[in-house]
Design a protein around this motif. Structure first.
Motif, short mmCIF file in Angstrom:
data_model
loop_
_atom_site.label_atom_id
_atom_site.label_comp_id
_atom_site.label_asym_id
_atom_site.label_seq_id
_atom_site.Cartn_x
_atom_site.Cartn_y
_atom_site.Cartn_z
N PRO A 161 13.75 -24.02 -2.62
CA PRO A 161 14.87 -23.40 -3.34
C PRO A 161 14.91 -23.72 -4.83
O PRO A 161 15.55 -23.01 -5.59
CB PRO A 161 16.11 -23.94 -2.62
N SER A 162 14.22 -24.76 -5.27
CA SER A 162 14.27 -25.13 -6.68
C SER A 162 13.36 -24.26 -7.56
O SER A 162 13.47 -24.28 -8.78
CB SER A 162 13.89 -26.60 -6.86
N VAL A 163 12.49 -23.47 -6.95
CA VAL A 163 11.57 -22.62 -7.71
C VAL A 163 12.32 -21.38 -8.19
O VAL A 163 13.05 -20.74 -7.42
CB VAL A 163 10.36 -22.22 -6.84
N ASN A 164 12.13 -21.04 -9.46
CA ASN A 164 12.84 -19.87 -10.01
C ASN A 164 12.29 -18.57 -9.42
O ASN A 164 11.18 -18.53 -8.89
CB ASN A 164 12.81 -19.87 -11.54
N GLU A 165 13.08 -17.52 -9.53
CA GLU A 165 12.74 -16.26 -8.88
C GLU A 165 11.44 -15.65 -9.43
O GLU A 165 10.65 -15.08 -8.68
CB GLU A 165 13.88 -15.25 -9.02
N ARG A 166 11.22 -15.77 -10.72
CA ARG A 166 10.00 -15.22 -11.31
C ARG A 166 8.76 -15.86 -10.69
O ARG A 166 7.81 -15.18 -10.29
CB ARG A 166 9.99 -15.43 -12.82
N ASP A 167 8.77 -17.19 -10.56
CA ASP A 167 7.64 -17.88 -9.95
C ASP A 167 7.52 -17.55 -8.46
O ASP A 167 6.41 -17.43 -7.94
CB ASP A 167 7.74 -19.39 -10.15
N ARG A 168 8.65 -17.40 -7.78
CA ARG A 168 8.60 -17.00 -6.37
C ARG A 168 7.94 -15.65 -6.22
O ARG A 168 7.11 -15.44 -5.33
CB ARG A 168 10.02 -16.95 -5.77
N ARG A 169 8.29 -14.70 -7.09
CA ARG A 169 7.69 -13.36 -7.02
C ARG A 169 6.19 -13.43 -7.31
O ARG A 169 5.39 -12.76 -6.66
CB ARG A 169 8.37 -12.40 -7.98
N ARG A 170 5.81 -14.24 -8.29
CA ARG A 170 4.39 -14.38 -8.63
C ARG A 170 3.61 -14.97 -7.46
O ARG A 170 2.53 -14.49 -7.11
CB ARG A 170 4.21 -15.27 -9.86
N VAL A 171 4.14 -16.04 -6.88
CA VAL A 171 3.47 -16.68 -5.75
C VAL A 171 3.43 -15.72 -4.56
O VAL A 171 2.39 -15.59 -3.89
CB VAL A 171 4.16 -18.01 -5.37
N ALA A 172 4.51 -15.02 -4.29
CA ALA A 172 4.55 -14.06 -3.18
C ALA A 172 3.49 -12.98 -3.38
O ALA A 172 2.79 -12.60 -2.44
CB ALA A 172 5.94 -13.45 -3.04
N ALA A 173 3.36 -12.48 -4.60
CA ALA A 173 2.36 -11.44 -4.88
C ALA A 173 0.94 -11.99 -4.67
O ALA A 173 0.08 -11.30 -4.10
CB ALA A 173 2.52 -10.91 -6.30
N ALA A 174 0.70 -13.21 -5.11
CA ALA A 174 -0.63 -13.82 -4.93
C ALA A 174 -0.92 -14.02 -3.44
O ALA A 174 -2.00 -13.67 -2.96
CB ALA A 174 -0.70 -15.15 -5.67
N LEU A 175 0.05 -14.55 -2.71
CA LEU A 175 -0.15 -14.77 -1.28
C LEU A 175 -0.37 -13.46 -0.54
O LEU A 175 -1.20 -13.38 0.37
CB LEU A 175 1.03 -15.54 -0.68
N ARG A 176 0.37 -12.43 -0.94
CA ARG A 176 0.22 -11.13 -0.30
C ARG A 176 -1.19 -10.60 -0.52
O ARG A 176 -1.83 -10.11 0.40
CB ARG A 176 1.24 -10.14 -0.85
N TYR A 177 -1.69 -10.69 -1.75
CA TYR A 177 -3.04 -10.20 -2.02
C TYR A 177 -4.08 -10.97 -1.19
O TYR A 177 -4.97 -10.38 -0.58
CB TYR A 177 -3.40 -10.30 -3.51
N PHE A 178 -3.97 -12.29 -1.17
CA PHE A 178 -4.99 -13.08 -0.49
C PHE A 178 -4.92 -12.95 1.04
O PHE A 178 -5.86 -13.35 1.72
CB PHE A 178 -4.93 -14.54 -0.94
N ALA A 179 -3.85 -12.37 1.58
CA ALA A 179 -3.76 -12.12 3.02
C ALA A 179 -4.01 -10.64 3.34
O ALA A 179 -3.80 -10.20 4.45
CB ALA A 179 -2.39 -12.53 3.54
N SER A 180 -4.49 -9.88 2.35
CA SER A 180 -4.60 -8.42 2.51
C SER A 180 -5.97 -7.97 2.99
O SER A 180 -6.97 -8.70 2.92
CB SER A 180 -4.31 -7.75 1.16
N ALA A 181 -6.00 -6.72 3.42
CA ALA A 181 -7.27 -6.09 3.79
C ALA A 181 -8.17 -5.95 2.57
O ALA A 181 -9.40 -6.02 2.69
CB ALA A 181 -7.01 -4.73 4.41
N GLN A 182 -7.59 -5.79 1.41
CA GLN A 182 -8.37 -5.66 0.19
C GLN A 182 -9.16 -6.95 -0.08
O GLN A 182 -10.35 -6.91 -0.39
CB GLN A 182 -7.46 -5.33 -0.99
N PHE A 183 -8.52 -8.11 0.05
CA PHE A 183 -9.20 -9.39 -0.13
C PHE A 183 -10.27 -9.56 0.95
O PHE A 183 -11.41 -9.93 0.65
CB PHE A 183 -8.19 -10.54 -0.07
#
Length: 197
Positions: free
Chosen positions: A128-150
């Motif tokens: 919860p201490s992580v700001n929303e911008r960093d959460r969105r960045r990390v979520a986007a990175a995690l989404r890509y690395f778990a994707s069919a594209q990766f």
């Protein structure tokens, strides 16, 4: 067309079935219309361009062939991604269609996907201490690395199997989380434990 199934869903299901025998570029709108029992014009009305159709088919495949089980923790997310990589290896034609769709400009609404929102929620709950911008960045990175594209990049570029891709994924998750999130020693030990050096 089956009773109770809407036309766009029937078209997508028909396109996915056709992918078992033909590459995406060989599937015509006329063939899809004939398979569903509607005119070619109706197919065009629902999917005006091939990009719209590709994006729709990929979304349908993701939800029916490669659903991601619910996750609340990073460990659960990593386990789900590992299972998904194995599913991609089991149906590579479908996985490559999903990867191809991810590489085109989106034709739909720019709203974050359910998957991205689930990742952001997991991060907000666990960190919860992580700001929303960093959460969105990390979520986007995690989404890509778990994707069919990766998966497709690792499979074709490095000839890696699902277990090897999952190992790269887990090391990447540890790196992304370690760089952005302030993890407790216990959390970091759990992430590091999963990622081989």
């Amino acid at each position: 067309m089956a009773e109770g199934v809407d036309t766009p869903t029937a078209i997508l299901a028909s396109a996915a079935a056709a992918l078992r025998e033909n590459p995406f570029d060989d599937i015509s709108y006329r063939t899809l219309g004939d398979a569903v029992g509607v005119s070619e014009r109706t197919v065009y009305r629902h999917f005006p361009t091939r990009s719209h159709l590709l994006e729709g088919v990929a979304g349908w495949i993701e939800s029916t062939e490669f659903p991601l089980p619910p996750f609340v923790t990073i460990d659960q997310f990593q386990d789900a991604a590992r299972a998904r990589f194995l599913a991609f290896d089991s149906s590579p034609a479908f996985a490559f269609v999903c990867a191809r769709a991810a590489s085109i400009s989106p034709t739909g609404e720019p709203e974050p996907t359910f998957f991205t929102r689930a990742l952001a929620t997991m991060l907000a709950t666990n960190h919860p201490s992580v700001n929303e911008r960093d959460r969105r960045r990390v979520a986007a990175a995690l989404r890509y690395f778990a994707s069919a594209q990766f998966w497709a990049r690792m499979r074709t570029g490095f000839e890696m199997s699902a277990p090897a891709i999952a190992d790269v994924f887990e090391r990447t998750v540890a790196k992304v989380l370690g760089d952005v999130l302030i993890l407790t020693d216990t959390e970091m030990a759990g992430v590091s434990r999963r990622a081989p050096a």
